[in-house]
Every structure is written in C-alpha cells, then in structure tokens.
Design a protein around this motif. Sequence first.
Motif, PDB file in Angstrom:
ATOM      1  N   TYR A 160       0.825  -1.210   0.000  1.00  0.00           N
ATOM      2  CA  TYR A 160       0.000   0.000   0.000  1.00  0.00           C
ATOM      3  C   TYR A 160       0.863   1.265   0.000  1.00  0.00           C
ATOM      4  N   GLU A 161       1.957   1.225   0.737  1.00  0.00           N
ATOM      5  CA  GLU A 161       2.802   2.411   0.856  1.00  0.00           C
ATOM      6  C   GLU A 161       3.341   2.843  -0.506  1.00  0.00           C
ATOM      7  N   LEU A 162       3.729   1.891  -1.323  1.00  0.00           N
ATOM      8  CA  LEU A 162       4.210   2.212  -2.665  1.00  0.00           C
ATOM      9  C   LEU A 162       3.111   2.888  -3.477  1.00  0.00           C
ATOM     10  N   ALA A 163       1.896   2.335  -3.396  1.00  0.00           N
ATOM     11  CA  ALA A 163       0.763   2.914  -4.138  1.00  0.00           C
ATOM     12  C   ALA A 163       0.473   4.331  -3.658  1.00  0.00           C
ATOM     13  N   LEU A 164       0.520   4.548  -2.352  1.00  0.00           N
ATOM     14  CA  LEU A 164       0.242   5.882  -1.808  1.00  0.00           C
ATOM     15  C   LEU A 164       1.313   6.887  -2.216  1.00  0.00           C
ATOM     16  N   ASP A 165       2.556   6.456  -2.250  1.00  0.00           N
ATOM     17  CA  ASP A 165       3.644   7.368  -2.630  1.00  0.00           C
ATOM     18  C   ASP A 165       3.567   7.772  -4.099  1.00  0.00           C
ATOM     19  N   ILE A 166       3.054   6.871  -4.939  1.00  0.00           N
ATOM     20  CA  ILE A 166       2.988   7.143  -6.372  1.00  0.00           C
ATOM     21  C   ILE A 166       1.752   7.960  -6.736  1.00  0.00           C
ATOM     22  N   LEU A 167       0.671   7.816  -5.969  1.00  0.00           N
ATOM     23  CA  LEU A 167      -0.598   8.450  -6.317  1.00  0.00           C
ATOM     24  C   LEU A 167      -0.488   9.958  -6.572  1.00  0.00           C
ATOM     25  N   PRO A 168       0.271  10.745  -5.778  1.00  0.00           N
ATOM     26  CA  PRO A 168       0.346  12.188  -6.045  1.00  0.00           C
ATOM     27  C   PRO A 168       0.960  12.535  -7.398  1.00  0.00           C
ATOM     28  N   GLN A 169       1.676  11.590  -8.003  1.00  0.00           N
ATOM     29  CA  GLN A 169       2.291  11.838  -9.302  1.00  0.00           C
ATOM     30  C   GLN A 169       1.316  11.599 -10.458  1.00  0.00           C
ATOM     31  N   LEU A 170       0.151  11.046 -10.164  1.00  0.00           N
ATOM     32  CA  LEU A 170      -0.838  10.738 -11.189  1.00  0.00           C
ATOM     33  C   LEU A 170      -1.828  11.888 -11.325  1.00  0.00           C
ATOM     34  N   PRO A 171      -2.577  11.941 -12.428  1.00  0.00           N
ATOM     35  CA  PRO A 171      -3.563  13.011 -12.612  1.00  0.00           C
ATOM     36  C   PRO A 171      -4.525  13.104 -11.429  1.00  0.00           C
ATOM     37  N   GLY A 172      -5.033  14.294 -11.175  1.00  0.00           N
ATOM     38  CA  GLY A 172      -5.847  14.556  -9.994  1.00  0.00           C
ATOM     39  C   GLY A 172      -7.129  13.757  -9.915  1.00  0.00           C
ATOM     40  N   ASN A 173      -7.631  13.242 -11.054  1.00  0.00           N
ATOM     41  CA  ASN A 173      -8.871  12.463 -11.004  1.00  0.00           C
ATOM     42  C   ASN A 173      -8.608  10.971 -10.779  1.00  0.00           C
ATOM     43  N   ALA A 174      -7.344  10.599 -10.585  1.00  0.00           N
ATOM     44  CA  ALA A 174      -7.023   9.206 -10.269  1.00  0.00           C
ATOM     45  C   ALA A 174      -7.198   8.982  -8.775  1.00  0.00           C
ATOM     46  N   GLU A 200      -1.299  12.268   6.111  1.00  0.00           N
ATOM     47  CA  GLU A 200      -0.022  12.973   5.992  1.00  0.00           C
ATOM     48  C   GLU A 200       0.229  13.428   4.558  1.00  0.00           C
ATOM     49  N   LEU A 201      -0.183  12.597   3.596  1.00  0.00           N
ATOM     50  CA  LEU A 201       0.012  12.928   2.183  1.00  0.00           C
ATOM     51  C   LEU A 201      -1.114  13.800   1.630  1.00  0.00           C
ATOM     52  N   ARG A 202      -2.109  14.114   2.466  1.00  0.00           N
ATOM     53  CA  ARG A 202      -3.264  14.924   2.081  1.00  0.00           C
ATOM     54  C   ARG A 202      -4.004  14.307   0.885  1.00  0.00           C
ATOM     55  N   LEU A 203      -4.236  13.022   1.010  1.00  0.00           N
ATOM     56  CA  LEU A 203      -4.879  12.283  -0.067  1.00  0.00           C
ATOM     57  C   LEU A 203      -6.277  11.785   0.327  1.00  0.00           C
ATOM     58  N   GLU A 204      -6.857  12.397   1.358  1.00  0.00           N
ATOM     59  CA  GLU A 204      -8.150  11.907   1.838  1.00  0.00           C
ATOM     60  C   GLU A 204      -9.218  11.874   0.746  1.00  0.00           C
ATOM     61  N   ASP A 205      -9.159  12.813  -0.203  1.00  0.00           N
ATOM     62  CA  ASP A 205     -10.186  12.855  -1.250  1.00  0.00           C
ATOM     63  C   ASP A 205      -9.839  11.960  -2.441  1.00  0.00           C
ATOM     64  N   ARG A 206      -8.703  11.245  -2.339  1.00  0.00           N
ATOM     65  CA  ARG A 206      -8.282  10.394  -3.455  1.00  0.00           C
ATOM     66  C   ARG A 206      -8.058   8.936  -3.055  1.00  0.00           C
ATOM     67  N   VAL A 207      -8.286   8.620  -1.786  1.00  0.00           N
ATOM     68  CA  VAL A 207      -8.087   7.246  -1.312  1.00  0.00           C
ATOM     69  C   VAL A 207      -9.330   6.804  -0.552  1.00  0.00           C
ATOM     70  N   VAL A 230      -1.165  -5.123  -7.954  1.00  0.00           N
ATOM     71  CA  VAL A 230      -0.792  -6.137  -6.964  1.00  0.00           C
ATOM     72  C   VAL A 230       0.674  -5.897  -6.590  1.00  0.00           C
ATOM     73  N   PRO A 231       0.961  -4.805  -5.869  1.00  0.00           N
ATOM     74  CA  PRO A 231       2.360  -4.476  -5.561  1.00  0.00           C
ATOM     75  C   PRO A 231       2.885  -5.195  -4.319  1.00  0.00           C
ATOM     76  N   HIS A 232       2.501  -6.475  -4.157  1.00  0.00           N
ATOM     77  CA  HIS A 232       2.866  -7.212  -2.946  1.00  0.00           C
ATOM     78  C   HIS A 232       4.380  -7.303  -2.801  1.00  0.00           C
ATOM     79  N   THR A 233       4.848  -7.099  -1.592  1.00  0.00           N
ATOM     80  CA  THR A 233       6.270  -7.272  -1.312  1.00  0.00           C
ATOM     81  C   THR A 233       6.598  -8.718  -0.986  1.00  0.00           C
ATOM     82  N   LEU A 234       5.566  -9.519  -0.659  1.00  0.00           N
ATOM     83  CA  LEU A 234       5.737 -10.915  -0.331  1.00  0.00           C
ATOM     84  C   LEU A 234       4.408 -11.592  -0.622  1.00  0.00           C
TER      85      LEU A 234
END
Length: 240
Positions: A160-174, A200-207, A230-234
């Motif tokens: 999940y952390e990887l997905a959250l870190d990448i989300l701000p780099q995507l268009p605002g409607n993602a 912390e990432l201020r993504l409440e309206d996108r997650v 499916v960004p599973h680490t294990l």
Amino acid sequence: NRDQAARLKEADVIHIQHEHSFCAGVLPGSSAFWVLRYMLDKPVVVTAHTTYSLAELLKVREERRIPHRIAMQLLLWRRRYRDSVEIAPFVTGRCIVHTEGGRRALIARGGNPGLIHTIPAGVPDPLPVENEGAEFRDRFDLAGKRIISLFGYIAPNKGYELALDILPQLPGNAALLIAGGPRVAEMELYAESLRRRVAELRLEDRVVITGFLSDPDVAAAMTISEVVIVPHTLATGSYS
C-alpha cells in the motif's frame, strides 16, 4: 477440536486448508493445527496457503527494536520449532500448493517431491453488475474518478505504501480504492497506520478504504476499476 475431529471420522479423506493465521499463529505453542491433526486417523491432504520461511513470517528484517530482534533470532536458532512451522504441517500427507515457487520451497526443506502437488488457484465466474457499478461509485463518492484498485484483506505485505507514494504523481482524477479491510484485530493497527499515511500525504479525497466487501461488491469494485494493482512485497499466490 474434539467435536470437529469426531465429525471427520465419517470422512474417507480430510482436506485441510492451512494458513498459519487461521491456526492462531506461529509463535511457540500457539498453533491449533497440531491439536486437531493428532486427532485425525483418516488420510489427510493439506493445501499450504503460506510457505514463507519462519524469518519471513516473523518479519525479522523489518524489526527495528533490538530486544525483539534478538528474541526472534533465538527462535530461528531452535531447529525443531522452525521445522514445526516451515515444513512439518505439510508433510503429514499429500500437500497442495498454488505455485511452483511454493513447491520448491517445501522440497528444499525436505518435503517428498512425489507428495507435493502444484494446483493453481481457481478463477470464479464473474458476477453480474448492474449499471456498470454506479451504485458502488455513489456509495464511496467515486463519481468522476479513474479508479486504481488494490484488493484483499489489509496486510503489511501488500505494498500500500508504494501505491500511496505514487498516487500524487498521477492526474488529480485518479483515486486509489483499497478494496478490503483488516481480517483480524491486530491488523486494525496497521490499517490505522495507513489512514494516518493518507492524511499525511493529504490524499483523503483520493483514497478510499472500503472495509470488508461482499462478493457482489467485489464484482462492482472490479467493474469500476481501470487498473488493478498487486504491488505485494511478499506473496504465495494464495491471495484474491
């Protein structure tokens, strides 16, 4: 366990779906698997859903607290205990794994290759979804969003952390749809850490974290998704 074992006496073959968390965990003396297993006198087939090593199950690499890490290392040095977790449950009869990787792991630990069989997890027929999932979109305030979804019970190894870190780099409607919730109480603490990370990432309206979903809701969530990640680490191949 006695009641369950008594009912199983009428069976010709007993098939056990084995996952450590279903049996109360892997700490010494905690597993309920052996309590039941010793009561069974019919042929047993075990499906091994988790074939991680004990070090992976205890998350030794991730542990930063020195006393806890030392305690874990002491457990790893106990060979009989380690074997009781990593291999013993899967060699009491025939064993099914979902991936070749899982089969290789068990064989490397001493499992009989002739008794370990790879059967990939099945894929159920899709359920019908009305109006392209419009009701689901409205319920979770996802109208007009392009949905990226991550399915399954919430657990730390799913990326999940990887997905959250990448989300701000995507268009605002993602928007990221975390389609599931914690299965056991201890995972609620991890789910809460994800909510804090979202804030912390201020993504409440996108997650959106949905919590547990029924099968029809899973179908709707899949229908509205543009991408499923499916960004599973294990992983063992046993996940939804």
